[in-house]
Motif scaffolding. Structure first.
Motif, mmCIF file in Angstrom:
data_model
loop_
_atom_site.group_PDB
_atom_site.id
_atom_site.type_symbol
_atom_site.label_atom_id
_atom_site.label_comp_id
_atom_site.label_asym_id
_atom_site.label_seq_id
_atom_site.Cartn_x
_atom_site.Cartn_y
_atom_site.Cartn_z
ATOM 1 N N ILE A 23 1.971 -6.222 2.446
ATOM 2 C CA ILE A 23 3.100 -5.969 3.349
ATOM 3 C C ILE A 23 3.655 -4.571 3.122
ATOM 4 O O ILE A 23 3.988 -3.844 4.068
ATOM 5 N N ALA A 24 3.746 -4.158 1.861
ATOM 6 C CA ALA A 24 4.254 -2.819 1.538
ATOM 7 C C ALA A 24 3.375 -1.733 2.159
ATOM 8 O O ALA A 24 3.881 -0.724 2.663
ATOM 9 N N ARG A 25 2.060 -1.926 2.134
ATOM 10 C CA ARG A 25 1.150 -0.947 2.744
ATOM 11 C C ARG A 25 1.383 -0.864 4.249
ATOM 12 O O ARG A 25 1.372 0.231 4.838
ATOM 13 N N VAL A 26 1.595 -2.005 4.878
ATOM 14 C CA VAL A 26 1.845 -2.016 6.327
ATOM 15 C C VAL A 26 3.160 -1.315 6.645
ATOM 16 O O VAL A 26 3.238 -0.515 7.586
ATOM 17 N N PHE A 27 4.199 -1.598 5.870
ATOM 18 C CA PHE A 27 5.490 -0.919 6.065
ATOM 19 C C PHE A 27 5.302 0.606 5.990
ATOM 20 O O PHE A 27 5.829 1.356 6.814
ATOM 21 N N LYS A 28 4.543 1.053 4.991
ATOM 22 C CA LYS A 28 4.355 2.485 4.781
ATOM 23 C C LYS A 28 3.521 3.105 5.900
ATOM 24 O O LYS A 28 3.860 4.173 6.437
ATOM 25 N N GLN A 29 2.432 2.444 6.262
ATOM 26 C CA GLN A 29 1.547 2.978 7.312
ATOM 27 C C GLN A 29 2.261 3.082 8.656
ATOM 28 O O GLN A 29 2.055 4.032 9.414
ATOM 29 N N GLU A 30 3.109 2.110 8.965
ATOM 30 C CA GLU A 30 3.786 2.065 10.264
ATOM 31 C C GLU A 30 5.172 2.695 10.223
ATOM 32 O O GLU A 30 5.879 2.677 11.231
ATOM 33 N N ASN A 31 5.548 3.199 9.044
ATOM 34 C CA ASN A 31 6.866 3.815 8.880
ATOM 35 C C ASN A 31 7.981 2.856 9.289
ATOM 36 O O ASN A 31 8.911 3.203 10.024
ATOM 37 N N LEU A 32 7.892 1.626 8.799
ATOM 38 C CA LEU A 32 8.861 0.590 9.135
ATOM 39 C C LEU A 32 9.908 0.454 8.034
ATOM 40 O O LEU A 32 9.579 0.505 6.839
ATOM 41 N N VAL A 33 11.141 0.259 8.445
ATOM 42 C CA VAL A 33 12.206 -0.115 7.511
ATOM 43 C C VAL A 33 12.337 -1.631 7.602
ATOM 44 O O VAL A 33 12.696 -2.179 8.648
ATOM 45 N N GLY A 34 12.018 -2.308 6.526
ATOM 46 C CA GLY A 34 11.995 -3.767 6.593
ATOM 47 C C GLY A 34 12.445 -4.435 5.310
ATOM 48 O O GLY A 34 12.814 -3.783 4.328
ATOM 49 N N GLU A 35 12.420 -5.737 5.358
ATOM 50 C CA GLU A 35 12.769 -6.559 4.204
ATOM 51 C C GLU A 35 11.862 -7.783 4.204
ATOM 52 O O GLU A 35 11.335 -8.178 5.250
ATOM 53 N N VAL A 36 11.666 -8.346 3.030
ATOM 54 C CA VAL A 36 10.907 -9.577 2.891
ATOM 55 C C VAL A 36 11.799 -10.594 2.191
ATOM 56 O O VAL A 36 12.317 -10.323 1.103
ATOM 57 N N CYS A 37 11.988 -11.735 2.836
ATOM 58 C CA CYS A 37 12.812 -12.806 2.260
ATOM 59 C C CYS A 37 11.884 -13.919 1.801
ATOM 60 O O CYS A 37 11.270 -14.614 2.617
ATOM 61 N N LEU A 38 11.775 -14.084 0.492
ATOM 62 C CA LEU A 38 10.920 -15.106 -0.108
ATOM 63 C C LEU A 38 11.757 -16.334 -0.436
ATOM 64 O O LEU A 38 12.773 -16.236 -1.133
ATOM 65 N N ILE A 39 11.334 -17.496 0.076
ATOM 66 C CA ILE A 39 12.050 -18.744 -0.176
ATOM 67 C C ILE A 39 11.162 -19.634 -1.030
ATOM 68 O O ILE A 39 10.178 -20.199 -0.565
#
Length: 317
Positions: A23-39
Motif C-alpha cells: 500500500i505504501a508503494r502505491v501511495f508513493k507511486q500515485e502521490n496519494l495522501v492517505g491513511e490505513v485503518c487496521l481493525i
C-alpha cells in the motif's frame, strides 16, 4: 485526505507487513495522501504486535484492537467511523486483494461519480466448494435486490465518504453493503474486474456456515429494506389473505349445507367433519395472528428513535 483504506483482520500477522509495504508503494507511486485503518478483530496470534511495529514505520496507520472477535461487519463499521478520506476503500488483509487496484477504484468514484464501486473477481483462486455456492448466492442476491453485481461479497470495494458515514453495518451484513447503501439512497453502484490472488499465508476464516447465514441475512435485509417503516404492509397483507381464504371456505361449507337442506338432498357429512372446515379455521386463526403481529410491529416501529430519520442530500435555506 485523498483516500482511506479500511482493513479488517483476524490472525494475519504473516501477511500484514507485505500488505502495508505494498500500500505504501502505491501511495508513493500515485502521490496519494492517505491513511490505513487496521481493525484487529480479536486476533490470537501476534498481529497486534506487528501492527505496532508497522505504526513506527508508517505514521499514517490507524489501528483498533477488539477485545474479542466480533466479526467482519463490526470491524468494517468501526473502520467507517474512524476514516476521513474523500474515497474509502476496503480490502482484506490476506493479500488476495491487490492494492494496485486503489488508483482506478478511486478514479471511478471521483470521475465517474459512483457512490460505490465493487470489485469483481473474474478469475478466482478458491476451491470449488467455495466458488459454486458463491455463484448461487450472488444470483439470488441479484434477483432479490435488483443490483446487478457479479460478486456482491468481494472485500475490495470503494465508497464515497458520505456512504460509509450514513450506512450501518451490523450482524453479518457486510455481504450486503451495496443493498444497504441502495436502501439509503446511494443507487449509483459500479463494478470493476479486479485481480484475485491465491492465498499466500494461513487459511480462510470462513466455513460453509457462511452460506447458510448469508441466505438468512439476505432474507432479513430484503424484508427490513422494504417493510421497516411499514411492517403492517407485509403482515397485514398476508394476514388479510389468510383470513379471507378461511372465511370464504367456511361460508362455502355453510352455503353448501343450507342448499342441500333446502332442496332435501342428503348431507354426506356434517360441516365440522370435513377437512376443509379445519383448514378454513386454521387459516382464519393464522390470519388473525398475522394481523395482530402487524399491529405490534407497527407499535414497535412507532417507538423507534430513527423512525423519521431521513438522510438529506442537499438543503436550501
Amino acid at each position: 485526505m485523498d483516500v482511506s483504506i479500511v482493513v479488517p483482520l483476524l490472525n494475519e500477522s504473516e501477511s500484514l507487513p507485505e500488505l502495508i509495504d505494498w500500500i505504501a508503494r502505491v501511495f508513493k507511486q500515485e502521490n496519494l495522501v492517505g491513511e490505513v485503518c487496521l481493525i484487529d478483530d480479536g486476533s490470537t496470534d501476534n498481529s497486534w504486535e506487528i501492527i505496532c511495529q508497522l505504526k513506527e514505520k508508517y505514521s499514517w496507520i490507524k489501528a483498533i484492537r477488539f477485545l474479542r472477535n466480533y466479526g467482519k461487519s463490526a470491524a468494517l463499521q468501526m473502520g467507517f467511523q474512524e476514516v476521513s478520506g474523500e474515497v474509502v476503500i476496503t480490502m482484506d488483509a490476506d493479500l488476495q486483494d491487490s492494492p494496485d487496484e486503489i488508483p482506478e477504484l478511486r478514479r471511478m468514484i471521483l470521475e465517474e461519480d459512483f457512490d460505490i464501486v465493487s470489485g469483481w473477481k473474474e478469475k478466482r483462486y478458491d476451491p470449488i466448494t467455495k466458488t459454486i455456492p458463491t455463484k448461487i448466492y450472488n444470483a439470488a442476491t441479484r434477483a432479490l435486490s435488483g443490483i446487478k453485481l457479479h460478486d456482491m461479497n468481494c472485500g475490495l470495494k470503494a465508497y464515497k465518504l458520505d456512504v460509509v458515514k450514513v450506512i450501518e453495518v451490523y450482524g453479518e451484513m457486510h455481504r450486503y453493503i451495496p443493498v444497504i447503501a441502495k436502501w439509503h439512497g446511494f443507487g449509483k453502484i459500479g463494478e470493476k474486474p479486479v485481480i484475485h490472488q491465491a492465498r499466500k499465508y494461513g487459511s480462510t476464516k470462513f466455513g460453509l456456515e457462511r452460506f447458510v447465514n448469508g441466505f438468512l441475512d439476505l432474507m432479513s435485509i430484503t424484508f427490513v429494506s422494504r417493510f421497516k417503516k411499514a411492517p403492517m404492509h407485509f403482515f397485514g397483507t398476508l394476514g388479510s389473505l389468510s383470513f379471507l381464504t378461511g372465511t370464504i371456505s367456511a361460508l362455502w361449507l355453510l352455503i353448501e349445507k343450507v342448499y342441500l337442506s333446502i332442496n332435501g338432498l342428503p348431507i354426506d357429512r356434517e360441516v365440522t367433519e370435513k377437512p376443509l372446515f379445519y383448514l378454513a379455521l386454521t387459516a382464519v386463526i393464522i390470519g388473525t395472528q398475522m394481523f395482530m403481529t402487524g399491529f405490534i410491529a407497527e407499535m414497535v416501529s412507532l417507538n423507534q428513535p430513527d423512525r423519521n430519520d431521513y438522510h438529506i442530500k442537499s438543503r436550501i435555506e
